[in-house]
Design a protein around this motif. Structure first.
Motif, PDB file in Angstrom:
ATOM      1  N   ALA A 217      68.696  37.013  31.231  1.00 17.25           N
ATOM      2  CA  ALA A 217      67.705  37.918  30.644  1.00 17.25           C
ATOM      3  C   ALA A 217      67.544  39.170  31.502  1.00 17.25           C
ATOM      4  N   ASP A 218      67.452  40.312  30.832  1.00 18.14           N
ATOM      5  CA  ASP A 218      67.137  41.568  31.516  1.00 18.14           C
ATOM      6  C   ASP A 218      65.634  41.802  31.562  1.00 18.14           C
ATOM      7  N   ILE A 219      64.948  41.370  30.506  1.00 18.74           N
ATOM      8  CA  ILE A 219      63.497  41.516  30.404  1.00 18.74           C
ATOM      9  C   ILE A 219      62.904  40.177  29.992  1.00 18.74           C
ATOM     10  N   ILE A 220      61.922  39.703  30.747  1.00 17.41           N
ATOM     11  CA  ILE A 220      61.223  38.460  30.427  1.00 17.41           C
ATOM     12  C   ILE A 220      59.794  38.805  30.050  1.00 17.41           C
ATOM     13  N   ILE A 221      59.448  38.538  28.813  1.00 18.97           N
ATOM     14  CA  ILE A 221      58.086  38.771  28.328  1.00 18.97           C
ATOM     15  C   ILE A 221      57.330  37.457  28.463  1.00 18.97           C
ATOM     16  N   LEU A 222      56.318  37.443  29.308  1.00 15.02           N
ATOM     17  CA  LEU A 222      55.576  36.209  29.552  1.00 15.02           C
ATOM     18  C   LEU A 222      54.373  36.145  28.618  1.00 15.02           C
ATOM     19  N   ALA A 223      54.394  35.146  27.725  1.00 16.59           N
ATOM     20  CA  ALA A 223      53.329  34.984  26.738  1.00 16.59           C
ATOM     21  C   ALA A 223      52.722  33.587  26.792  1.00 16.59           C
ATOM     22  N   VAL A 224      52.894  32.892  27.915  1.00 13.78           N
ATOM     23  CA  VAL A 224      52.293  31.566  28.065  1.00 13.78           C
ATOM     24  C   VAL A 224      50.791  31.727  28.276  1.00 13.78           C
ATOM     25  N   LYS A 225      50.053  30.658  28.047  1.00 12.78           N
ATOM     26  CA  LYS A 225      48.626  30.670  28.345  1.00 12.78           C
ATOM     27  C   LYS A 225      48.412  30.942  29.832  1.00 12.78           C
ATOM     28  N   SER A 226      47.292  31.570  30.155  1.00 13.10           N
ATOM     29  CA  SER A 226      47.004  31.898  31.552  1.00 13.10           C
ATOM     30  C   SER A 226      46.961  30.662  32.432  1.00 13.10           C
ATOM     31  N   THR A 227      46.608  29.515  31.853  1.00 19.56           N
ATOM     32  CA  THR A 227      46.584  28.278  32.627  1.00 19.56           C
ATOM     33  C   THR A 227      47.985  27.837  33.043  1.00 19.56           C
ATOM     34  N   GLY A 228      49.022  28.415  32.429  1.00 13.54           N
ATOM     35  CA  GLY A 228      50.396  28.051  32.760  1.00 13.54           C
ATOM     36  C   GLY A 228      51.134  29.106  33.559  1.00 13.54           C
ATOM     37  N   THR A 229      50.418  30.087  34.100  1.00 11.94           N
ATOM     38  CA  THR A 229      51.084  31.197  34.792  1.00 11.94           C
ATOM     39  C   THR A 229      51.868  30.741  36.012  1.00 11.94           C
ATOM     40  N   GLU A 230      51.272  29.933  36.861  1.00 10.58           N
ATOM     41  CA  GLU A 230      51.964  29.524  38.093  1.00 10.58           C
ATOM     42  C   GLU A 230      53.216  28.721  37.774  1.00 10.58           C
ATOM     43  N   ALA A 231      53.124  27.804  36.816  1.00  7.27           N
ATOM     44  CA  ALA A 231      54.300  27.012  36.438  1.00  7.27           C
ATOM     45  C   ALA A 231      55.396  27.909  35.889  1.00  7.27           C
TER      46      ALA A 231
ATOM     47  N   THR B  62      41.301  25.602  27.524  1.00  7.73           N
ATOM     48  CA  THR B  62      41.232  27.005  27.106  1.00  7.73           C
ATOM     49  C   THR B  62      41.481  27.951  28.288  1.00  7.73           C
ATOM     50  N   GLU B  63      41.475  29.243  27.960  1.00  7.95           N
ATOM     51  CA  GLU B  63      41.639  30.295  28.973  1.00  7.95           C
ATOM     52  C   GLU B  63      40.293  30.873  29.402  1.00  7.95           C
ATOM     53  N   ILE B  64      39.217  30.137  29.270  1.00  7.22           N
ATOM     54  CA  ILE B  64      37.894  30.693  29.526  1.00  7.22           C
ATOM     55  C   ILE B  64      37.749  31.246  30.941  1.00  7.22           C
ATOM     56  N   ASP B  65      38.421  30.621  31.925  1.00  6.67           N
ATOM     57  CA  ASP B  65      38.341  31.128  33.300  1.00  6.67           C
ATOM     58  C   ASP B  65      38.970  32.502  33.440  1.00  6.67           C
ATOM     59  N   TYR B  66      39.866  32.856  32.507  1.00  5.90           N
ATOM     60  CA  TYR B  66      40.557  34.142  32.558  1.00  5.90           C
ATOM     61  C   TYR B  66      39.927  35.171  31.627  1.00  5.90           C
ATOM     62  N   LEU B  67      38.828  34.805  30.980  1.00  7.97           N
ATOM     63  CA  LEU B  67      38.108  35.713  30.092  1.00  7.97           C
ATOM     64  C   LEU B  67      36.697  35.897  30.633  1.00  7.97           C
ATOM     65  N   ASN B  68      35.705  35.197  30.098  1.00  2.39           N
ATOM     66  CA  ASN B  68      34.350  35.305  30.655  1.00  2.39           C
ATOM     67  C   ASN B  68      34.325  34.919  32.120  1.00  2.39           C
ATOM     68  N   GLY B  69      35.198  34.002  32.507  1.00  2.00           N
ATOM     69  CA  GLY B  69      35.254  33.598  33.911  1.00  2.00           C
ATOM     70  C   GLY B  69      35.634  34.725  34.842  1.00  2.00           C
ATOM     71  N   GLU B  70      36.434  35.686  34.365  1.00  3.76           N
ATOM     72  CA  GLU B  70      36.789  36.844  35.191  1.00  3.76           C
ATOM     73  C   GLU B  70      35.551  37.695  35.482  1.00  3.76           C
ATOM     74  N   VAL B  71      34.664  37.807  34.498  1.00  2.00           N
ATOM     75  CA  VAL B  71      33.425  38.569  34.689  1.00  2.00           C
ATOM     76  C   VAL B  71      32.537  37.873  35.709  1.00  2.00           C
ATOM     77  N   VAL B  72      32.421  36.558  35.581  1.00  2.00           N
ATOM     78  CA  VAL B  72      31.593  35.790  36.519  1.00  2.00           C
ATOM     79  C   VAL B  72      32.146  35.904  37.937  1.00  2.00           C
ATOM     80  N   ALA B  73      33.467  35.805  38.076  1.00  3.81           N
ATOM     81  CA  ALA B  73      34.091  35.879  39.403  1.00  3.81           C
ATOM     82  C   ALA B  73      33.890  37.255  40.028  1.00  3.81           C
ATOM     83  N   LEU B  74      34.046  38.318  39.241  1.00  2.46           N
ATOM     84  CA  LEU B  74      33.855  39.668  39.768  1.00  2.46           C
ATOM     85  C   LEU B  74      32.400  39.889  40.155  1.00  2.46           C
TER      86      LEU B  74
END
Length: 335
Positions: A73-87, A282-294
């Motif tokens: 691949a020349d370009i990899i478009i990552l569309a996995v759930k945020s919970t799967g980013t590290e994997a 869900t991806e709640i930690d990467y949505l509303n959770g981002e606001v709480v963390a900031l």
């Protein structure tokens, strides 16, 4: 020809990848076996709210169930759930070429930083998808709301931007992606509200109490961003400050003016609603959770987003999943 891999063939990945393939781009999807089986049996039907429709046979687009498909691949478009980013990052590191470009089209803010940390030798670019895509079954994916895919400016992406420019999965290249990412997150604060409502987006947004919760979370998030000296970009037809005010308008004004301007298909639902249905984390930690963390970082509170996070996490573990508009307003806003 530039080889493009969509890593994460869920609703967004299938719609974008399939639509790009229909323009002649060389696209391979990487996803789960049941998606592969669905496409083998039915092909891909891709539609949107404006009447766009394209039908692909299973031979029109390559599909793999293993990350080895990223080898060339020349370009990899990552569309996995945020919970799967590290994997996914580990899979990219083990399989991709050193000069392959990785573009994150994921929800949230922190995924790009995670990818850059785990893929120090790759070029990692931020991107975002502002619209909803629903899996209608039998290989049919439907774009239910307005919006344009965006990604950081990079010459390697120009071939995609050119080929896709006239279609519903058009890619636009931008130079202010951090601000765009925060602008999108403000819109995505409705994802959890929609999931907790148990309603399609159009029906949920037609109810003032759900909108009041959405408005309050946007206003709260804007206060947090101001404390962090972050200015979000405008995503959609109006700036977030104005959107927060309009959301509180009486139903007869909002439903007959704003909802008529917005292109929201009656079948559209948030991706979190689909997670609820499937029993997925869900991806709640990467949505509303981002606001709480900031907010925590700057020593302030974000009680409305915190309440939403708590409700979603409770729902994930067997608690109440569906709330009435009045019930959610009282639970989150306390009034």
């Amino acid at each position: 020809m530039t080889k493009i891999v969509i890593h994460g063939a869920g609703s967004i990945g299938c719609f974008i990848g399939g639509t790009w393939a229909s323009t002649g781009l060389d696209v391979t999807l990487i996803g789960r076996d049941y998606i592969h089986e669905t496409i083998n049996k039915n092909g891909m039907t891709l539609t949107d709210y404006s009447g766009f429709k394209v039908k692909l046979s299973s031979s029109d687009i390559a599909f793999s169930e293993t990350p080895a498909a990223m080898n060339d691949a020349d370009i990899i478009i990552l569309a996995v759930k945020s919970t799967g980013t590290e994997a996914a990052a580990h899979e990219i590191a083990a399989n991709a070429k050193a000069d392959a470009i990785v573009v994150s089209l994921q929800n949230g803010i922190s995924n790009v930083d995670i990818l850059k940390r785990l893929l120090p030798n790759q070029t990692v670019l931020a991107g975002m998808v502002p619209y909803n895509v629903a899996n209608l079954g039998d290989g049919h994916w439907h774009k239910g709301t307005q919006g344009t895919v965006m990604a950081e400016i990079n010459p390697a992406l120009e071939c995609i931007a050119d080929a896709s420019s006239r279609g519903p999965a058009a890619l636009k290249l931008k130079n202010n992606m951090p601000a765009i990412a925060w602008g999108k997150l403000l819109i995505n604060l409705n994802n959890a509200i929609n999931a907790l409502s148990g309603e399609p987006l159009l029906k949920e947004l037609s109810q003032r109490d759900f909108r009041r919760v959405f408005s309050a979370t946007i206003t709260e998030a804007l206060d947090v961003l101001k404390a962090a000296n972050i200015t979000p970009a405008q995503i959609g037809p109006m700036p977030p400050q104005k959107l927060a005010k309009i959301l509180k308008a009486p139903n007869f004004l909002f439903n007959h003016i704003f909802l008529r301007i917005q292109k929201i298909d009656e079948r559209a639902r948030s991706s979190m609603a689909e997670d609820f249905d499937a029993g997925r984390t869900t991806e709640i930690d990467y949505l509303n959770g981002e606001v709480v963390a900031l907010a925590d970082t700057h020593g302030i509170s974000a009680p409305y987003s915190k309440a939403i996070v708590d409700l979603v996490k409770d729902a994930e573990t067997g608690g109440q999943k569906t709330w009435s508009a009045k019930g959610l307003r009282q639970r989150v806003l306390g009034r």
